[in-house]
Scaffold this motif. Structure first.
Motif, PDB file in Angstrom:
ATOM      1  N   VAL A 169       0.791  -1.174   0.606  1.00 57.88           N
ATOM      2  CA  VAL A 169      -0.289   0.074   0.157  1.00 57.88           C
ATOM      3  C   VAL A 169       0.898   1.283   0.475  1.00 57.88           C
ATOM      4  N   GLY A 170       1.802   0.989   0.678  1.00 56.36           N
ATOM      5  CA  GLY A 170       2.867   2.703   0.906  1.00 56.36           C
ATOM      6  C   GLY A 170       3.048   2.481  -0.401  1.00 56.36           C
ATOM      7  N   LEU A 171       4.210   1.052  -1.092  1.00 55.24           N
ATOM      8  CA  LEU A 171       4.614   2.117  -2.363  1.00 55.24           C
ATOM      9  C   LEU A 171       3.551   2.593  -3.777  1.00 55.24           C
ATOM     10  N   THR A 172       2.014   1.654  -2.845  1.00 57.87           N
ATOM     11  CA  THR A 172       1.677   2.514  -4.354  1.00 57.87           C
ATOM     12  C   THR A 172       1.088   3.851  -3.990  1.00 57.87           C
ATOM     13  N   ILE A 173       0.942   4.233  -2.948  1.00 58.13           N
ATOM     14  CA  ILE A 173       0.381   5.242  -2.425  1.00 58.13           C
ATOM     15  C   ILE A 173       2.088   6.444  -3.198  1.00 58.13           C
ATOM     16  N   GLY A 174       2.625   5.879  -3.057  1.00 60.35           N
ATOM     17  CA  GLY A 174       4.457   6.497  -2.784  1.00 60.35           C
ATOM     18  C   GLY A 174       4.283   6.780  -4.503  1.00 60.35           C
ATOM     19  N   LEU A 175       4.035   5.514  -4.988  1.00 63.08           N
ATOM     20  CA  LEU A 175       4.150   5.769  -6.364  1.00 63.08           C
ATOM     21  C   LEU A 175       3.406   6.592  -7.290  1.00 63.08           C
ATOM     22  N   ILE A 176       1.862   6.599  -6.487  1.00 68.37           N
ATOM     23  CA  ILE A 176       1.261   8.010  -7.657  1.00 68.37           C
ATOM     24  C   ILE A 176       1.575   9.025  -7.833  1.00 68.37           C
ATOM     25  N   GLY A 177       1.977   9.581  -5.188  1.00 70.73           N
ATOM     26  CA  GLY A 177       3.057  10.952  -5.582  1.00 70.73           C
ATOM     27  C   GLY A 177       3.779  11.116  -6.446  1.00 70.73           C
ATOM     28  N   ALA A 178       4.471  10.125  -6.664  1.00 74.20           N
ATOM     29  CA  ALA A 178       6.039  10.063  -7.854  1.00 74.20           C
ATOM     30  C   ALA A 178       5.078  10.777  -8.867  1.00 74.20           C
ATOM     31  N   LEU A 179       4.130  10.109  -9.394  1.00 78.90           N
ATOM     32  CA  LEU A 179       3.802  10.137 -10.707  1.00 78.90           C
ATOM     33  C   LEU A 179       3.011  11.450 -11.292  1.00 78.90           C
ATOM     34  N   VAL A 180       2.898  11.297 -10.388  1.00 83.90           N
ATOM     35  CA  VAL A 180       1.797  13.263 -10.305  1.00 83.90           C
ATOM     36  C   VAL A 180       2.727  14.080 -10.075  1.00 83.90           C
ATOM     37  N   TYR A 181       3.920  13.381  -9.737  1.00 81.03           N
ATOM     38  CA  TYR A 181       4.973  14.850  -9.589  1.00 81.03           C
ATOM     39  C   TYR A 181       5.292  15.069 -10.789  1.00 81.03           C
ATOM     40  N   ALA A 182       6.367  13.811 -11.099  1.00 87.30           N
ATOM     41  CA  ALA A 182       6.820  13.871 -12.871  1.00 87.30           C
ATOM     42  C   ALA A 182       6.296  14.367 -13.616  1.00 87.30           C
ATOM     43  N   LEU A 183       4.594  14.226 -13.497  1.00 83.40           N
ATOM     44  CA  LEU A 183       3.714  14.908 -14.167  1.00 83.40           C
ATOM     45  C   LEU A 183       3.948  16.296 -14.506  1.00 83.40           C
ATOM     46  N   SER A 184       3.899  16.644 -13.631  1.00 83.56           N
ATOM     47  CA  SER A 184       3.853  18.192 -12.669  1.00 83.56           C
ATOM     48  C   SER A 184       4.565  19.284 -13.373  1.00 83.56           C
TER      49      SER A 184
ATOM     50  N   ALA B   4      13.063  12.973  -5.542  1.00 81.38           N
ATOM     51  CA  ALA B   4      11.486  13.254  -4.566  1.00 81.38           C
ATOM     52  C   ALA B   4      10.512  11.795  -4.888  1.00 81.38           C
ATOM     53  N   GLY B   5       9.570  11.608  -5.773  1.00 81.18           N
ATOM     54  CA  GLY B   5       9.459   9.868  -6.241  1.00 81.18           C
ATOM     55  C   GLY B   5       9.875   9.153  -4.991  1.00 81.18           C
ATOM     56  N   LEU B   6      11.326   8.800  -5.504  1.00 76.91           N
ATOM     57  CA  LEU B   6      12.281   7.711  -4.405  1.00 76.91           C
ATOM     58  C   LEU B   6      11.570   7.721  -3.323  1.00 76.91           C
ATOM     59  N   CYS B   7      11.595   9.018  -2.621  1.00 75.14           N
ATOM     60  CA  CYS B   7      11.852   9.739  -1.003  1.00 75.14           C
ATOM     61  C   CYS B   7      10.179   9.193  -0.673  1.00 75.14           C
ATOM     62  N   LEU B   8       8.738  10.214  -1.757  1.00 68.54           N
ATOM     63  CA  LEU B   8       7.886   9.330  -1.103  1.00 68.54           C
ATOM     64  C   LEU B   8       7.762   8.171  -0.929  1.00 68.54           C
ATOM     65  N   ILE B   9       8.218   7.133  -1.907  1.00 67.17           N
ATOM     66  CA  ILE B   9       7.727   5.530  -1.634  1.00 67.17           C
ATOM     67  C   ILE B   9       8.937   5.288  -0.197  1.00 67.17           C
ATOM     68  N   ILE B  10       9.388   5.583  -0.344  1.00 67.69           N
ATOM     69  CA  ILE B  10      10.490   5.197   1.139  1.00 67.69           C
ATOM     70  C   ILE B  10       9.783   5.717   2.236  1.00 67.69           C
ATOM     71  N   SER B  11       9.171   6.902   2.117  1.00 68.12           N
ATOM     72  CA  SER B  11       8.375   6.867   3.732  1.00 68.12           C
ATOM     73  C   SER B  11       7.461   6.890   3.661  1.00 68.12           C
ATOM     74  N   GLY B  12       6.127   6.163   2.610  1.00 67.99           N
ATOM     75  CA  GLY B  12       4.795   5.504   2.369  1.00 67.99           C
ATOM     76  C   GLY B  12       5.150   4.150   3.475  1.00 67.99           C
ATOM     77  N   THR B  13       6.656   3.931   2.383  1.00 67.90           N
ATOM     78  CA  THR B  13       6.735   2.367   2.537  1.00 67.90           C
ATOM     79  C   THR B  13       6.753   2.060   3.968  1.00 67.90           C
ATOM     80  N   LEU B  14       8.372   2.159   4.610  1.00 70.41           N
ATOM     81  CA  LEU B  14       8.310   2.295   6.238  1.00 70.41           C
ATOM     82  C   LEU B  14       7.205   2.537   7.428  1.00 70.41           C
ATOM     83  N   ALA B  15       6.567   4.313   6.766  1.00 65.55           N
ATOM     84  CA  ALA B  15       5.862   4.477   7.691  1.00 65.55           C
ATOM     85  C   ALA B  15       4.465   2.938   8.350  1.00 65.55           C
ATOM     86  N   ARG B  16       4.136   2.446   6.691  1.00 62.68           N
ATOM     87  CA  ARG B  16       2.956   1.467   6.472  1.00 62.68           C
ATOM     88  C   ARG B  16       4.040  -0.020   7.454  1.00 62.68           C
TER      89      ARG B  16
END
Length: 208
Positions: free
Chosen positions: A8-23, A107-119
């Motif tokens: 779940v953390g990986l998925t949420i992190g990836l969503i944030g990373a992809l939106v960041y990249a597109l933006s 930024a995307g990798l940091c979102l993935i790391i923090s989201g995964t570890l938090a969960r």
């Protein structure tokens, strides 16, 4: 399903990373806009589940004088001053921290790391700290088994390990390590506050 927490953390992190990249491409590298939209995407993806818990948690901690009073406040669906202020500051800090990293995949990798570890930490939090009340969402969910906690840890470790390897290759290992330290520190702080002021963990504490 507790062992699926790091996914779940990986998925949420990836969503944030992809939106960041597109933006980043759409808004020509305006990092604060990109970071804001990444956070918005994660809010939508989770239904603001964690933010709701975060606000209720600090409403209870700030407004109650006893453990029971704090739990009663946290059960109130309305948001108060403490919760509003805490949530506003948390979102602002998150946006600015992401923007400081600047580079898209960093930024995307940091979102993935923090989201995964938090969960992953959430699973261990539920394992080690008893529910503060017997009729709340956390109590109804039950406690993870040792197998579930171990599986979540292994899966989370693999995700974070791969992210660290990519971070090292991209030359930004320190922000990645900062994401790890931040996630662990945040969960530890919530755990200490919950144990001291609530007498255990609650659904809102887990969300926070």
């Amino acid at each position: 399903a507790f062992q699926a927490a790091p996914i779940v953390g990986l998925t949420i992190g990836l969503i944030g990373a992809l939106v960041y990249a597109l933006s980043f491409w759409v808004f020509n590298g305006s990092v604060h806009i990109c970071a804001t939209l990444a956070v918005v995407a994660q809010l939508i993806a989770t239904g603001a589940f964690h933010e709701d818990g975060f606000a209720d948690f600090f409403d209870g901690i700030g407004g109650g004088q006893t453990s029971q009073a704090r739990l009663d406040i946290m059960r109130d669906s309305r948001i108060g001053t403490y919760g509003s202020a805490a949530l506003l500051l948390a979102l602002i800090l998150k946006i600015f921290f992401i923007a400081e990293i600047a580079q898209v995949w960093q930024a995307g990798l940091c979102l993935i790391i923090s989201g995964t570890l938090a969960r992953v930490a959430l699973v261990h939090f539920m394992t080690m700290v008893k529910p503060a009340a017997q009729d709340g969402n956390s109590a109804e969910a039950g406690q993870p088994t040792k197998f579930e906690a171990t599986t979540a840890t292994i899966m989370g470790g693999v995700i974070v390990g791969v992210s660290l390897i990519l971070a090292f290759q991209l030359g930004f290992i320190m922000p990645a390590i900062g994401a790890i330290i931040g996630a662990i520190a945040g969960v530890t702080l919530i755990g200490i506050i919950s144990s001291k002021y609530l007498g255990g963990q609650t659904g809102d504490a887990l969300g926070a």
